[in-house]
Design an enzyme around this catalytic site. Sequence first.
Site, PDB file in Angstrom:
ATOM      1  N   LYS A   4       0.846  -1.191   0.000  1.00 47.44           N
ATOM      2  CA  LYS A   4       0.000   0.000   0.000  1.00 47.44           C
ATOM      3  C   LYS A   4       0.879   1.238   0.000  1.00 47.44           C
ATOM      4  O   LYS A   4       1.944   1.251   0.640  1.00 47.44           O
ATOM      5  CB  LYS A   4      -0.916   0.034   1.228  1.00 47.44           C
ATOM      6  CG  LYS A   4      -1.763   1.307   1.318  1.00 47.44           C
ATOM      7  CD  LYS A   4      -2.656   1.367   2.557  1.00 47.44           C
ATOM      8  CE  LYS A   4      -3.426   2.692   2.593  1.00 47.44           C
ATOM      9  NZ  LYS A   4      -4.329   2.779   3.750  1.00 47.44           N
TER      10      LYS A   4
ATOM     11  N   GLU B 293     -10.037  12.197  11.618  1.00 48.36           N
ATOM     12  CA  GLU B 293      -9.345  10.993  12.107  1.00 48.36           C
ATOM     13  C   GLU B 293      -8.589  11.239  13.408  1.00 48.36           C
ATOM     14  O   GLU B 293      -7.646  12.043  13.456  1.00 48.36           O
ATOM     15  CB  GLU B 293      -8.383  10.482  11.037  1.00 48.36           C
ATOM     16  CG  GLU B 293      -7.780   9.136  11.380  1.00 48.36           C
ATOM     17  CD  GLU B 293      -7.160   8.441  10.177  1.00 48.36           C
ATOM     18  OE1 GLU B 293      -6.636   7.325  10.349  1.00 48.36           O
ATOM     19  OE2 GLU B 293      -7.186   9.011   9.073  1.00 48.36           O
TER      20      GLU B 293
END
Length: 415
Positions: free
Chosen positions: A149, A204
Amino acid sequence: MTLPFPDATLTEAPSLPPDQPFSFRNARDQVRGQVCATGPVRPLDRGGADTLADRVAPFFGAARDAGDDGALIGGALPFDKARPDCLWQVAGGDGSWPGATAGAPARPVPEQRPARPCPQPPANGYMDSVARALEIMRTERGLPDALTKVVLARSLLVEDRMAFALPGLMARLAEDPAVTVFQVALPQDADGSAPRQLVGATPELLLRKRGDSIVSHPLAGSARRLDDPEEDARNANALARSEKDRREHGLVVEYILDMLAPVCKRLGTPEGTALTTTRSMWHIGTRIEGRLKDPETPAILLAAALHPTPAVCGLPCDRAARLIRDLEPVAREFYAGAVGWCDRRGDGDWYVAIRCAELCGARARLFAGAGIVLGSDPRAEASETGAKFGAFLSALGLPPDTALSDPSLHNQPNG
């Protein structure tokens, strides 16, 4: 070649302590560090993550010697852990808000709107970078230490006729109750003429600590909110069912659990994984809760150990960070770093510095990124970053879909 923002040499220490070094607001809390009667704002010595514990130790040691006097430290940790952070110590803080007064309407969007943003890179350049990252993942698939990723970001540069008004901007960002609006004073240019601010509305939570209790709420996997309720629900359901997005999210949760496990006597995800939402985006999120073995471990050190998570970097982190430096034309500096605060007890809140911009006078550089894993589509990832710019563009007085109107999103075939 990556370029800093603005195009100037920065001092190694903030030169003129601001009256308002940092502030944070969400539906739960408001914290503002400020100059107060008991003492001034003081910059902490700047340094990388390897020296952070030594540099903040005197602040927390003072609590053991004299008790909690209400002092706070707060500021920003850069994306690159080797780069200097920007932290401020204040003798006290309060719950007042530098945006609109509580209960009063936010300042209206200005009639004279800023010019159309300049994307760096344009969407077609960003799609090329995504395609290159995917080719590396396909080539390395199955190999030890293969790249699984990488989070690639792009930016928009907005220039106005006059300096941006911080209180009105923050008030408009705070209209979304699902985000934490933040402001951190950054080092000035070397000539001292242009104060910089990192301003954003992040969804977040990196880490919250109260005593021995900690919480982290990572988000990975996103979809744009839509005006039509039925289409919006379909978008949310598609995200919830997406194998690619759930795999991306799982990588982030596993990483955070692995990082926190050695310092916790209890750790888990009691609420499981679920969709969360802001006004502009859907996200896949998992609330992680734990109990620390040592409740005196400061939140800032826990946050620094976690950061950057695969939600903003990738896996393996070192490999992903190198690729980010190679592919992104604008240096991240404090974007995708961490912002937050701590009190003398080590309690505090730290957030992932996303959905944000660096303000410097009449210039604003917005950042947004997307997680790239096998199965990602370059055009879809470019559109996702465009959607993530939406809330900040609206707060600046620009249509939220401005970033989605990049012609290259319509003229470039899928890569």
